[in-house]
Scaffold this active site. Structure first.
Site, short mmCIF file in Angstrom:
data_model
loop_
_atom_site.label_atom_id
_atom_site.label_comp_id
_atom_site.label_asym_id
_atom_site.label_seq_id
_atom_site.Cartn_x
_atom_site.Cartn_y
_atom_site.Cartn_z
N HIS A 137 0.89 -1.18 0.00
CA HIS A 137 0.00 0.00 0.00
C HIS A 137 0.92 1.22 0.00
O HIS A 137 1.55 1.52 1.01
CB HIS A 137 -0.94 0.00 1.22
CG HIS A 137 -1.84 1.20 1.24
ND1 HIS A 137 -3.19 1.14 1.00
CD2 HIS A 137 -1.56 2.52 1.43
CE1 HIS A 137 -3.71 2.36 1.05
NE2 HIS A 137 -2.74 3.21 1.31
N HIS A 175 -3.05 -0.75 -6.16
CA HIS A 175 -4.01 0.33 -6.44
C HIS A 175 -3.34 1.69 -6.68
O HIS A 175 -3.53 2.63 -5.93
CB HIS A 175 -5.07 0.44 -5.35
CG HIS A 175 -4.60 0.42 -3.92
ND1 HIS A 175 -3.49 1.10 -3.48
CD2 HIS A 175 -5.09 -0.19 -2.82
CE1 HIS A 175 -3.35 0.90 -2.19
NE2 HIS A 175 -4.31 0.12 -1.76
N1 LIG Z 1 -8.80 1.00 -0.29
C1 LIG Z 1 -9.47 1.44 0.75
O1 LIG Z 1 -9.86 2.60 0.78
N2 LIG Z 1 -9.75 0.64 1.81
C2 LIG Z 1 -9.30 -0.72 2.01
C3 LIG Z 1 -7.88 -0.79 2.47
C4 LIG Z 1 -6.88 -0.54 1.37
O2 LIG Z 1 -6.81 -1.25 0.39
O3 LIG Z 1 -6.09 0.41 1.50
C5 LIG Z 1 -10.22 -1.36 3.06
O4 LIG Z 1 -9.87 -2.40 3.59
O5 LIG Z 1 -11.32 -0.83 3.30
ZN LIG Z 2 -7.24 -2.76 -0.66
ZN LIG Z 3 -4.50 -0.26 0.30
#
Ligand SMILES: NC(=O)N[C@@H](CC(=O)O)C(=O)O
Ligand SMILES: [Zn+2]
Ligand SMILES: [Zn+2]
Length: 344
Positions: A137, A175
């Site tokens: 992340h 992501h």
């Molecule tokens: N992407 C997000 O905003 N949330 C994800 C966590 C993550 O992937 O960072 C979660 O677990 O809710």
């Molecule tokens: Zn995630």
């Molecule tokens: Zn994440």
């Protein structure tokens, strides 16, 4: 004539949150509708930090799975205390494919995450040695760094030194949301790849903030300006093998999103490939959807591609306003709106 039907090799989702407990029946049903495999994120409460935890979680998912084509690929949650021994154990289990680096405090359920890469250097060295992927992340958490800059700063401060220090480690920047990440990953050696979500391809921060704040678009890393969205669209649809499908479908109950302090995460598993198809069509690149969704991911992980296919058809359908989420409800992305592709 425009395309009305598209058959592709069965896709996989290389980043998804299924959560646990009474919602697992719903999240497993949605992700297994046509995805072959899915990388299951370990940020449960408490997180999946050891091999036994991953095996138990996998069993709970499989108890809810009704799709013969679906396989959950498990991930360990790295903490400052993860040992090289635990990594070797996880690899030997045969069901753990990766370990996830959440900088402590960066996102949902990341409080037990890593405070400094130095603390887990022996575990990462073991991953490099046994061939386990590191999923990242990519955001710094320092309060001085603006939330819109956190990914770009992470690349300079953490990713570049990490790639240099562990040259044989496969690393996925998860992501990605900025042109900085697209450039960094494109120029990095072939052991560095990235997942891209459908919502970061379809939306930018205006969708979240103009005309009223839309909490269902709030996710981390946060949606950026449209020039970054454009860079992501170009990367995803380019055919470049470093970029592949990871929905980051991350459900939170309706009330936890529509709140004075709403949770980060968007639900997209109800229409994952359909959302990506809209983005690819927008770029006149439907011909590259299969590489992004079905080839680049398994190739990067060193796993076989799926051998069967799915078919998307041009068809107008309305996304439900609400979907069941255990005893609660989740608001899916595009709730109440029309979609133009559907897997029949
Ligand atoms: N992407 C997000 O905003 N949330 C994800 C966590 C993550 O992937 O960072 C979660 O677990 O809710
Ligand atoms: Zn995630
Ligand atoms: Zn994440």
């Amino acid at each position: 004539m425009s395309t009305t039907s598209l058959t592709i090799t069965r896709p996989d989702d290389w980043h998804v949150h299924l959560r646990d407990g009474d919602v697992l029946a719903d999240t497993t049903r949605d992700i297994s509708r046509y995805m072959g495999r899915a990388i299951i994120m370990p940020n449960l409460v408490p997180p999946v930090t050891d091999t036994q935890g991953a095996l138990d979680y996998r069993a709970r998912i499989m108890a809810n799975n009704k799709a013969a084509h679906f396989e959950p690929l498990m991930v360990l949650y790295l903490t400052d205390n993860t040992t090289a021994d635990e990594i070797r154990k996880a690899k030997a289990s045969g069901v753990v494919y990766a370990a996830k680096l959440y900088p402590a405090g960066a996102t949902t359920n990341s409080d037990s995450g890593v405070t400094s890469v130095d603390n887990i250097a022996p575990a990462i060295a073991a991953m490099e040695e046994v061939g386990m992927l590191l999923l990242v992340h990519g955001e710094v958490t320092h309060h001085d760094i603006d939330i819109f800059d956190r990914e770009a700063v992470f690349i300079e401060r953490v990713m570049k030194p990490l790639v240099a220090r562990f040259p044989n480690l496969k690393i996925v920047m998860e992501h990605i949301t900025t042109k900085h990440a697209v450039e960094f990953v494109s120029q990095a050696p072939s052991n560095v790849g990235a997942t891209i979500t459908a919502h970061h391809l379809l939306y930018n921060r205006n969708h979240m903030l103009v005309g009223g704040i839309k909490p269902h678009f709030y996710c981390l890393p946060i949606l950026k300006r449209n020039t970054h969205q454009q860079a992501l669209l170009e990367a995803a649809t380019s055919g470049n093998k470093k970029f592949f499908l990871g929905t980051d479908s991350a459900p939170h109950a309706k009330g936890a999103k529509e709140s004075a302090c709403g949770c980060a995460g968007s639900y997209t598993a109800h229409a994952a490939i359909e959302l990506y198809a809209e983005a690819f069509e927008m770029m006149n690149a439907l011909g590259n959807l299969e590489a992004f969704a079905s080839f680049n991911g398994p190739d990067f992980y060193g796993l076989p591609r799926n051998s069967d296919t799915i078919t998307l058809e041009k068809c107008e359908w309305a996304v439900p306003e609400l979907m069941s989420f255990g005893s609660d409800k989740v608001v899916p992305i595009k709730a109440g709106e029309m979609m133009t592709w559907q897997v029949k």
